[in-house]
Design a protein around this motif. Structure first.
Motif, PDB file in Angstrom:
ATOM      1  N   ARG A  92      -7.546   0.743  -1.731  1.00 66.48           N
ATOM      2  CA  ARG A  92      -6.146   0.495  -0.259  1.00 66.48           C
ATOM      3  C   ARG A  92      -6.999   1.289   0.317  1.00 66.48           C
ATOM      4  O   ARG A  92      -6.638   0.505   1.905  1.00 66.48           O
ATOM      5  CB  ARG A  92      -5.161   1.264  -0.882  1.00 66.48           C
ATOM      6  CG  ARG A  92      -4.415   0.682  -1.609  1.00 66.48           C
ATOM      7  CD  ARG A  92      -2.222   1.827  -2.215  1.00 66.48           C
ATOM      8  NE  ARG A  92      -2.293   3.037  -1.957  1.00 66.48           N
ATOM      9  CZ  ARG A  92      -2.710   2.990  -3.314  1.00 66.48           C
ATOM     10  NH1 ARG A  92      -2.103   2.614  -4.481  1.00 66.48           N
ATOM     11  NH2 ARG A  92      -2.580   4.465  -3.693  1.00 66.48           N
ATOM     12  N   PHE A  98      -1.883  -3.476   5.007  1.00 61.88           N
ATOM     13  CA  PHE A  98      -0.463  -3.399   4.409  1.00 61.88           C
ATOM     14  C   PHE A  98       0.358  -3.543   5.481  1.00 61.88           C
ATOM     15  O   PHE A  98       0.202  -2.775   6.644  1.00 61.88           O
ATOM     16  CB  PHE A  98       0.273  -2.470   3.967  1.00 61.88           C
ATOM     17  CG  PHE A  98       0.063  -2.470   2.636  1.00 61.88           C
ATOM     18  CD1 PHE A  98       0.254  -3.532   1.446  1.00 61.88           C
ATOM     19  CD2 PHE A  98      -1.387  -0.981   1.702  1.00 61.88           C
ATOM     20  CE1 PHE A  98       0.061  -3.407   0.717  1.00 61.88           C
ATOM     21  CE2 PHE A  98      -1.148  -1.260   1.195  1.00 61.88           C
ATOM     22  CZ  PHE A  98      -0.826  -2.746  -0.692  1.00 61.88           C
ATOM     23  N   LEU A 106       4.228   6.687  10.705  1.00 67.17           N
ATOM     24  CA  LEU A 106       4.702   7.956  10.867  1.00 67.17           C
ATOM     25  C   LEU A 106       5.093   8.700  12.211  1.00 67.17           C
ATOM     26  O   LEU A 106       4.726   8.396  13.463  1.00 67.17           O
ATOM     27  CB  LEU A 106       3.313   8.466  10.531  1.00 67.17           C
ATOM     28  CG  LEU A 106       2.333   8.681   9.355  1.00 67.17           C
ATOM     29  CD1 LEU A 106       1.945  10.463   8.995  1.00 67.17           C
ATOM     30  CD2 LEU A 106       4.535   9.021   7.849  1.00 67.17           C
TER      31      LEU A 106
ATOM     32  N   ARG B 753       9.549   7.753   1.854  1.00 66.90           N
ATOM     33  CA  ARG B 753       8.579   6.337   2.180  1.00 66.90           C
ATOM     34  C   ARG B 753       7.449   7.272   3.111  1.00 66.90           C
ATOM     35  O   ARG B 753       6.090   6.418   3.208  1.00 66.90           O
ATOM     36  CB  ARG B 753       9.378   5.729   3.022  1.00 66.90           C
ATOM     37  CG  ARG B 753       9.127   4.777   3.343  1.00 66.90           C
ATOM     38  CD  ARG B 753       9.859   3.882   4.315  1.00 66.90           C
ATOM     39  NE  ARG B 753      11.234   3.619   4.011  1.00 66.90           N
ATOM     40  CZ  ARG B 753      12.009   2.414   4.880  1.00 66.90           C
ATOM     41  NH1 ARG B 753      11.296   1.698   5.269  1.00 66.90           N
ATOM     42  NH2 ARG B 753      13.234   1.896   4.208  1.00 66.90           N
ATOM     43  N   GLU B 754       7.367   8.028   4.175  1.00 64.07           N
ATOM     44  CA  GLU B 754       6.792   7.890   4.278  1.00 64.07           C
ATOM     45  C   GLU B 754       5.255   8.311   3.835  1.00 64.07           C
ATOM     46  O   GLU B 754       4.410   8.182   4.095  1.00 64.07           O
ATOM     47  CB  GLU B 754       6.931   9.424   4.826  1.00 64.07           C
ATOM     48  CG  GLU B 754       6.470   9.394   6.453  1.00 64.07           C
ATOM     49  CD  GLU B 754       6.840  10.412   6.984  1.00 64.07           C
ATOM     50  OE1 GLU B 754       7.728  11.154   7.510  1.00 64.07           O
ATOM     51  OE2 GLU B 754       6.072  11.597   7.378  1.00 64.07           O
ATOM     52  N   LEU B 757       4.115   5.243   2.226  1.00 65.01           N
ATOM     53  CA  LEU B 757       2.614   4.959   3.253  1.00 65.01           C
ATOM     54  C   LEU B 757       1.351   5.208   3.060  1.00 65.01           C
ATOM     55  O   LEU B 757       0.285   4.835   3.150  1.00 65.01           O
ATOM     56  CB  LEU B 757       3.550   4.267   4.648  1.00 65.01           C
ATOM     57  CG  LEU B 757       2.837   4.765   5.824  1.00 65.01           C
ATOM     58  CD1 LEU B 757       2.413   3.139   5.590  1.00 65.01           C
ATOM     59  CD2 LEU B 757       2.904   5.625   7.123  1.00 65.01           C
ATOM     60  N   ARG B 759      -0.197   7.499   1.055  1.00 67.73           N
ATOM     61  CA  ARG B 759      -0.659   6.623   0.460  1.00 67.73           C
ATOM     62  C   ARG B 759      -1.482   5.546  -0.266  1.00 67.73           C
ATOM     63  O   ARG B 759      -2.451   5.337  -0.298  1.00 67.73           O
ATOM     64  CB  ARG B 759      -0.055   6.569  -1.298  1.00 67.73           C
ATOM     65  CG  ARG B 759       0.667   8.355  -1.047  1.00 67.73           C
ATOM     66  CD  ARG B 759      -0.569   9.116  -2.270  1.00 67.73           C
ATOM     67  NE  ARG B 759      -0.940   8.432  -3.680  1.00 67.73           N
ATOM     68  CZ  ARG B 759      -1.416   9.138  -4.284  1.00 67.73           C
ATOM     69  NH1 ARG B 759      -3.061   8.741  -3.896  1.00 67.73           N
ATOM     70  NH2 ARG B 759      -2.042   8.339  -5.384  1.00 67.73           N
ATOM     71  N   ALA B 760      -0.751   4.473   0.431  1.00 66.63           N
ATOM     72  CA  ALA B 760      -0.496   3.093   0.328  1.00 66.63           C
ATOM     73  C   ALA B 760      -1.795   2.853   1.487  1.00 66.63           C
ATOM     74  O   ALA B 760      -2.516   1.865   1.321  1.00 66.63           O
ATOM     75  CB  ALA B 760       0.290   2.096   0.861  1.00 66.63           C
ATOM     76  N   VAL B 844       3.974   5.146  -5.522  1.00 61.89           N
ATOM     77  CA  VAL B 844       3.797   4.454  -3.736  1.00 61.89           C
ATOM     78  C   VAL B 844       5.074   3.030  -3.828  1.00 61.89           C
ATOM     79  O   VAL B 844       5.378   2.967  -2.756  1.00 61.89           O
ATOM     80  CB  VAL B 844       2.221   4.050  -3.815  1.00 61.89           C
ATOM     81  CG1 VAL B 844       1.624   3.143  -2.620  1.00 61.89           C
ATOM     82  CG2 VAL B 844       0.996   5.068  -3.894  1.00 61.89           C
ATOM     83  N   LEU B 845       4.732   2.646  -5.068  1.00 64.15           N
ATOM     84  CA  LEU B 845       6.031   1.421  -4.496  1.00 64.15           C
ATOM     85  C   LEU B 845       7.074   1.720  -3.869  1.00 64.15           C
ATOM     86  O   LEU B 845       7.783   0.837  -3.265  1.00 64.15           O
ATOM     87  CB  LEU B 845       5.685   0.175  -5.696  1.00 64.15           C
ATOM     88  CG  LEU B 845       6.116  -0.667  -5.113  1.00 64.15           C
ATOM     89  CD1 LEU B 845       6.180  -1.987  -4.484  1.00 64.15           C
ATOM     90  CD2 LEU B 845       6.342  -2.187  -7.210  1.00 64.15           C
ATOM     91  N   ILE B 848       7.395   3.205  -1.709  1.00 63.59           N
ATOM     92  CA  ILE B 848       7.697   1.649   0.244  1.00 63.59           C
ATOM     93  C   ILE B 848       9.538   0.983   0.151  1.00 63.59           C
ATOM     94  O   ILE B 848       9.782   1.073   0.994  1.00 63.59           O
ATOM     95  CB  ILE B 848       6.487   1.685   0.102  1.00 63.59           C
ATOM     96  CG1 ILE B 848       5.597   1.987   0.204  1.00 63.59           C
ATOM     97  CG2 ILE B 848       6.887   0.155   0.798  1.00 63.59           C
ATOM     98  CD1 ILE B 848       3.960   1.278   0.215  1.00 63.59           C
TER      99      ILE B 848
END
Lengths: 255, 851
Positions: A92, A98, A106, B753-754, B757, B759-760, B844-845, B848
């Protein structure tokens, strides 16, 4: 069923007989049924399909966010299937970008810091020329020191696009990038996504259910019921809409 | 509404566990304190009831100097043997036995050291035969003057056997004396001692001479009633016969009185424990407040929806308060249970330490139950009120919009904080300057409480600059930078979390500042004042301070290289009717030179047998001047009148009154308890010290140390006190750690969620954990910094106020402060472990897609 366009060696992302099954027994849901697809380098591909067709699942599997039940997925030279958390993180970090429907910036960081975040996490310096190009492409030069809360939705999504572009990933996955935007902001975002493909050779895979958005792509892959059922090259909004209509009538499905 | 509340409570149970835990710990302290003191109290009751069970009526002379438990052990005056005969004549008396029973019979163990009792007295008694209670287990009763029997517990501790020679120090003999151990006894119920008391039985004449210092005297008379005569009637009859100079009580009364004076000490102990419980609960309040605030913030949408479908603001408040009541109730029950366990454990440890106190069954007094529930419920509900009020103000429209709760301005909080801090400062000033009108302690405590709350309210304002400054240390790495930004993100939340830690650290720092200053001031004064190279003294292990043979003083004076020797005696005495600590000196001229005393009036270089010296403070307080006469009633013997012949300048080290050495024979301990030796110029400590040590061979309770070691030994008691306070306050810090864990856990949940992200886009698991850890460390170090600052302020204020009491040097424990900050960093790392692991494990998924 295989949808192959262009030379295999140049595929930026590849799915090979991918199955994805959620749950078991009565509650079992098969989201993907043996999907094989290739997404070539330097092209803008849209994945379309009605709700529940498995388009988002396919993207998540391709990006290594979700594991596959069967089959393999590869990004460039890297086989994603079977990678551990460390490997997936590295993937990633280095090869994938993405863009999300909800922007996902953030709130504590400025626009500029958000854009450079993937590079700083990886401990890399941005290429200044490329950074300037990206900033100019998304047109955010005068907004760089603002925090997300001070930006409009369209601006936030452009920051998110810049963040994806700046590390020059092998492939960018965009999940309904215009879903939360009005049509004008949406058109802007789609416009420079296409430009980044045409002018800079970026690879983009975008999931959408909006025919107008799909028309910006070079190629559209249609999913229904977890299978690839059709595809269009050089689509227009009309041809996309027509195909979608046909998909909605189960009798005509079959290509 | 009720169902909805319960459901939401269950859904959030994990989050509430941590805040509930804070209440559990506080309540545990409360109920533990009550259970402990109740259990010990009843144990003492049964010990004394047992000890006096053989007595129908007890006769004792009135003590000459009446003392409370806090002032010291009361010494009963001896009563003449003739009184026993008078009692025997009273109709209804079956038997009357003269009993010798006095503290100060110290057995020297087989290792040459005095056996200490750690609290209970070491009694020397006269053998009057076996009873239902007391039975010889080995050997026989003492018959000759050089024979003794001792209790089994003491024999075990001293490691001595029947037939051996055993050395004993007694109250009225200056040197140890050897006896033959002819028997060992125990008590009914297979007990080796009663309440850990060490007992030595002599023959009656020996006991009278060695323990009372008078032939034909007794400590008390034990009376048995004839058949058909009630204890009460006999008491009244005997009392009438003997008159007002004697205390005549039934055995039950004696037991109750003895137990009551010990319980007085226990209730003081109970108050201290409750004080620490209050600190723990104050910290817990911050924690609960924070948890409920966060939960309300997270539920904004849900609560707004409730409002939109018709719930009133009052119902919303009700639902939050209901949640608080449920948490408070559960926490109180758990806290009560844990407190019973802790109380029982402490009682057990206390019993062990007190030489085998037989514990009465563990009891749960009503005060423990009521206290636990009252405290647990009230604290939780009070802490939840503010968040509840905020919840009720959520507009229904918030349900439809994704309103990012805007950063509320800090103006109001800052004004309130300044106000409350101001009130605290004023209260502190009033209390410390002695203008609180008799409510000094309450005023000071109120001031400290207000100061804490005020500073906590100001913390959000301070947190922004300080936290971002602190975070700079970590900003070299991306996770560090993100962690730093996160910790500055919600100043209120950071502030309350840090404030909880602040309270504990501030109290520890404050106490350390005060005690270190006191220690430093006293040792500096001692270093300056005491011009003695060697000091004879011993470690006190029970109610009686160690003493030594006064002959040693003369022998030491004769040693080559010794210039001056002064032996100090001391006791409580009644001076013109008021109890005062009095000292006597073996050599007043040496005393003056060794302590460099300055005369403010009269002559302090010599002291006739009917003259006394007073300190300037005592003289001023009593209105004495040179030539005044003072009536002195010592603990034993007759009243004597002394004329003040000199007044010396008061300091921390001076005694209020100094009597001539002749007066010491009427002291409870007629032997010196400290000796000061000044060497001649050119003499070496290393040469003289071993010789003095040889002289002390027959006084194994004391040793000779050089001056530095002596000062260290004296101030060492403060170190013990400090350690104890630090251990008790550690609980408050533990609760604060729970608070940090809680805040982080909730933040991680909020930012799912943050985190997904991050991690994404390539943040590794380790980096994610690093980010959370930095956030925790920044918060905890911030709290510790505040605590150190506030604590130093409080400590310095108290030290300033105590200037007149002789604490002249403000000593800031820099090393300790550094330790606290380091500790805070470690606390942060520890607190971060669970939330960080949780953050790193985020899917992660899922994150998000999380909405």
């Amino acid at each position: 069923m295989t949808a192959t366009v262009g030379q295999q060696a140049q595929a930026a992302a590849r799915a090979n007989d991918v199955w994805k099954v959620y749950g078991s027994g009565e509650a079992q849901v098969i989201a993907l049924r043996g999907v094989s697809a290739e997404f070539e380098r330097g092209r803008f591909t849209a994945i379309m399909g009605p709700s529940g067709s498995g388009k988002s699942t396919l993207m998540h599997c391709l990006a290594g966010l979700d594991s596959v039940t069967r089959g393999t997925v590869a990004i460039g030279e890297t086989t994603v299937t079977g990678l551990g958390d460390g490997g997936l993180t590295k993937l990633r970090r280095d090869k994938v970008g993405f863009i999300f429907q909800q922007f996902n910036l953030l709130p504590t960081l400025t626009a500029k810091e958000n854009i450079l975040l993937p590079l700083s996490i990886a401990g890399r310096k941005p290429d200044p020329a490329w950074y300037d190009t990206v900033i100019d492409t998304v047109g955010l030069r005068d907004r760089l020191d603002h925090r997300p809360a001070q930006l409009s939705g369209g601006q936030q999504q452009r920051v998110a696009c810049a963040r994806a572009l700046v590390s020059r990933p092998e492939v960018i996955f965009a999940d309904e990038p215009t879903g939360n935007l009005d049509s004008r902001s949406g058109a802007e975002v789609l416009g420079f996504l296409r430009n980044s493909v045409r002018e800079h050779g970026q690879t983009i895979v975008m999931v959408t259910h909006d025919p107008t958005a799909a028309a910006y792509a070079d190629r559209v892959v249609f999913l229904a019921d977890g299978q690839i059922v059709s595809e269009l090259i050089e689509p227009t909004a009309d041809t996309v809409l027509d195909t979608m209509k046909k998909l909605d009538t189960p009798a005509e499905v079959g290509s | 509404m009720f169902r909805a509340t319960l459901k939401s409570l269950l859904a959030r149970k994990v989050r509430l566990i941590l805040s509930g835990l804070a209440v559990v710990l506080g309540v545990m302290f409360v109920s533990g304190a009550f259970v402990l003191t109740d259990t010990l109290g009843r144990s003492f009751d049964s010990v004394f009831a047992d000890g006096f069970s053989e007595i129908d009526v007890n006769v004792a002379a009135k003590p000459k100097v009446e003392l409370s438990e806090m002032e010291g052990e009361q010494t009963a005056a001896p009563l003449p043997a003739a009184v026993v005969d008078r009692v025997r004549q009273v109709p209804g008396v079956a038997s009357a036995t003269g009993v010798v029973n006095a503290d100060g019979a110290r057995v020297i163990g087989s290792n040459g050291k005095v056996v200490t009792s750690f609290g209970p007295p070491q009694l020397g008694e006269n053998w009057t035969g076996e009873s239902d209670l007391l039975k010889l287990r080995e050997g026989r009763a003492p018959q000759a003057d050089d024979e003794i029997v001792i209790n089994k517990g003491l024999a075990t501790a001293a490691k001595v056997q029947v037939g051996q020679k055993v050395g004993v120090l007694t109250a009225f003999e200056s040197k140890k004396r050897d006896f033959t151990l002819v028997g060992v006894f125990g008590y009914s119920g297979d007990r080796d001692s009663i309440g850990g008391v060490n007992e030595v039985y002599f023959t009656t004449p020996v006991a009278q001479r060695l323990m009372l210092g008078a032939p034909d005297a007794f400590s008390s008379i034990t009376v048995q009633a004839a058949d058909g005569v009630s204890d009460e009637k006999l008491r009244d009859d005997v009392g009438r016969t003997l008159g007002a100079d004697y205390e005549v009580k039934t055995g039950e009364q004696v037991a109750a009185d003895a137990s009551a004076s010990l319980k007085e000490g226990l209730s003081f102990f109970n108050k201290i424990l409750l004080g620490f419980a209050a600190v723990a609960l104050l910290v817990g309040t911050f924690l609960i407040l924070n948890t409920f605030s966060i939960i309300v913030a997270q539920r904004t949408r849900e609560l707004a929806l409730m409002r939109a479908i018709g719930a009133s603001g009052r119902q919303i408040i009700g639902s939050v308060v209901l949640e608080a009541i449920a948490v408070g109730l559960i926490a109180s029950v758990l806290g009560l249970a844990a407190g019973i366990g802790v109380g029982a454990l402490l009682a057990f440890l206390f019993g062990k330490l007190a030489g085998g106190l037989t514990l009465a069954g563990i009891g749960v007094p009503a005060a423990a139950v009521i206290g636990s529930f009252a405290v647990g419920l009230v604290i939780t509900v009070v802490a939840a009120l503010l968040p509840a009020l905020r919840a009720s103000r959520i507009p229904p429209i918030a349900a439809m919009q994704d309103v990012a709760t805007p950063d509320r301005p800090l103006t109001k909080v800052t004004i309130a904080g300044s106000l409350v801090t101001g009130i605290g400062a004023v209260l502190l000033f009033l209390g410390l300057s002695g203008n609180a009108g008799g409510q000094t302690l309450a005023t000071i405590l109120g001031g400290v409480l207000f100061a804490f709350i005020g500073v906590a309210l100001l913390t959000p304002l301070i947190s922004r600059p300080v936290v971002s400054l602190l975070g700079v240390i970590f900003s070299w790495s991306v996770p560090g930078k993100l962690g730093r930004l996160n910790s500055g993100r919600n100043p209120r939340r950071t502030a309350i979390t840090a404030a909880a830690l602040m309270v504990g650290i501030a109290l520890v720092t404050g106490v350390t500042v005060i005690l270190d200053s006191a220690k430093g001031s006293i040792s500096a004064l001692a270093q300056d004042t005491i011009k003695a190279e060697l000091v004879i003294s011993g470690q006190q292990g029970g109610p009686r301070p160690p003493s030594f043979d006064p002959g040693v003083l003369d022998q030491a004076k004769a040693l080559p290289g010794v210039r001056l020797v002064d032996g100090e005696y001391g006791d409580m005495a009644k001076l013109d009717g008021k109890s005062t600590w009095v000292a006597a000196s073996s050599d007043i001229a040496s005393l003056r030179q060794i302590f460099g005393a300055k005369a403010t009036a009269g002559d302090i270089d010599r002291l006739g047998p009917t003259q006394m010296l007073a300190s300037s403070d005592e003289a001023t307080a009593r209105g004495w001047s040179v030539g005044s006469t003072v009536k002195v009633q010592p603990t034993r013997g007759e009243v004597r009148t002394y004329t003040i012949s000199g007044i010396y300048e008061s300091s921390q080290l001076t005694n209020p009154v100094t009597l001539p050495v002749q007066a010491a024979k009427d002291f409870t301990i007629p032997q010196p308890i400290q000796g000061f030796i000044q060497l001649a110029p050119g003499a070496r400590v290393a040469d003289v010290q071993p010789q003095v040590e040889t002289l002390l061979a027959d006084s194994p309770e004391v040793s000779v140390a050089d001056r530095d070691a002596f000062i260290k030994q004296q101030t060492g008691q403060l170190d013990g006190l400090l350690t104890m306070i630090q251990i008790l306050l550690a609980l408050a810090i533990v609760i604060a750690v729970l608070g940090i864990i809680n805040t982080l856990a909730l933040s991680v949940l909020e930012r799912t969620r943050e985190l997904g992200l991050l991690r994404a886009i390539g943040l590794r698991r380790g980096q994610t954990m690093g980010m959370i850890t930095v956030e925790a460390v920044v918060i905890s170090v911030f709290g510790a910094l505040l605590g150190v600052a506030v604590g130093t302020g409080l400590g310095a204020a108290v030290v300033e106020a105590l200037k007149d009491e002789g604490i002249t040097d403000l000593i800031l424990p820099w090393g300790q402060m550094g330790v606290f900050l380091g500790l805070a960093a470690i606390i942060g790392v520890v607190a971060a472990v669970l939330p960080a692991v949780r953050a790193a494990r985020i899917n992660v998924l899922g994150a998000i897609a999380h909405d």
